[in-house]
Motif scaffolding. Structure first.
Motif: not given
Length: 118
Positions: A58, A61-62
């Motif tokens: 994650r 993606y951030e």
């Protein structure tokens, strides 16, 4: 690899085209519309997006989306005449974000924008 040689013949001028004949108004409009579409190549106004690769953590993606947002903001600031990182405080970056229609950036994103400008 073949090497092209330049000769005097390659610099000769092309023959002049014959004078245009008298045409009807309809054929003149048709020729004009055809010429205008052929003369200017059409540039894509929107870049086609590809989906992001699956299976990454994650955080990847951030950070990826944060970099994209910072790049958009840096481009908008440069277009508006802000060329020095010192003249881009968080308030100006956030007002630019509101002007171009994206969510207000975080302090981290504002810092990245200043790094891109500098």
């Amino acid at each position: 690899m073949a090497v092209a040689t330049i000769t005097e013949k390659s610099f000769e001028t092309a023959p002049t085209p014959p004078a245009p004949s008298v045409r009807s108004a309809a054929s003149a409009r048709s020729a004009a519309s055809t010429a205008s579409t052929k003369s200017a190549p059409s540039a894509p106004s929107v870049v086609k997006r590809k989906p992001l690769p699956a299976g990454r953590p994650r955080e990847w993606y951030e950070s990826h989306n944060r970099r994209l947002k910072a790049m958009r903001l840096a481009i908008a600031l440069l277009d508006s005449g802000v060329y020095q990182p010192g003249s881009a405080p968080n308030r100006r970056i956030r007002s630019t974000a509101a002007r171009i229609g994206i969510h207000p950036p975080s302090n981290t994103t504002c810092r990245m924008v200043r790094e891109l400008i500098g």
